[in-house]
Design a protein around this motif. Sequence first.
Motif: not given
Length: 392
Positions: A294-308
């Motif tokens: 899950s952590l790797n998915v968050i990083l690889e799919e750039d989910l932090c920026n997508k969240a914002e």
Amino acid sequence: MPTNREIFLQNIGQTTPNPLNIEIERAKGIYLYDTDGNEYIDLVSGVSVSNVGHLHPKVVEAIKKQLDHYMHLMVYGEYVQTPQTQLAYKLSDLLPEQLNCTYFVNSGSEAIEGALKLAKRVTNRSEIIAFKNAYHGGTQGALSILGNESLKNAFRPLLPGIKHIRFNSIDDLKEITDHTACVVIEPIQAEAGIILPENDFLKKLRERCDETATLLIFDEIQMGFGRTGKLFAFENYGVVPDILCLAKAMGGGMPIGAFISSKENMSQLTFNPMLGHITTFGGHPVSCAAALASLNVILEEDLCNKAEENGKLFEKLLKDHPAIKEIRRTGLMLAIEMKEEGKAFEIISKLIEKRLIVDPFLFNENSFRIAPPLTISKEEVVAICDKINQLL
């Protein structure tokens, strides 16, 4: 044979008199499907758990792969287990240097319990300071520092030596003294209705803790793993805690939590007494494998920026509706506050009828929560906001 719903109501302990009582058959991405084939949109992510969406294929693959090797082997901390070591190493690589040692547990509440014990052990003090309208879990220690009396009065006596101060009150920081073992805070208050820190409050709190040699504990159980637009919420404010508590989204849908500190601090739990904290199922290998994926998915799919980005889009599309008083937001977590008193619960009920799953806040009855999986698309955001605006 009784139906599933009948068994649910009769044989499973209930938390409220009126549960949603929706019988879910499967879930995928941001969608839930009931036994009649109806599609629901999950706008709360299982309460901040499903940040990478339901049944993300990479998380499922990691779980299946680990199942071929082993499940539970031994009480926590005795065997070297690859899922634990890989996850701990990845976390230490992503976190500041002083947060380099992880203790894996089962849940957010247990992470809080472990952090409180660690703070007392490191400082040899007993006073704990927490915040009004804070939520930290349902176990006895977590309940003791919870900042709302309505949920805790029935269970007293609780832990002694607890003080509650006001979030964002610089004045109240004087309550922290050289008798204080730790200050426990959500860097962003969740159940109070997404209350953000103001006027460098967290930095001033950090300074006061340093002055008094008090440990600062951040509860990021709801806000961790990309929810705020950063991997961890403290990164938004340039303040590093002494102990970090994580859970919920950590496991990608599997149960796991952690409290993280320095190796020097964490070593205090290994002697006087030995087994200073112990857990049978904490750091379960299947949960750790899921968490790393899950952590790797968050990083690889750039989910932090997508969240914002998607959080901003939700805010833009909803903020001008005349029924809405205010929107408070961090990343992809929004509190929608209604102008009309007492209207939020009615709106939540109506939205669920329209198969949009939203959620109330425990300590803010005029607002409702929107916090979908971080994998949501812009097109889905637009369609959802259109439905919400129509209903309002």
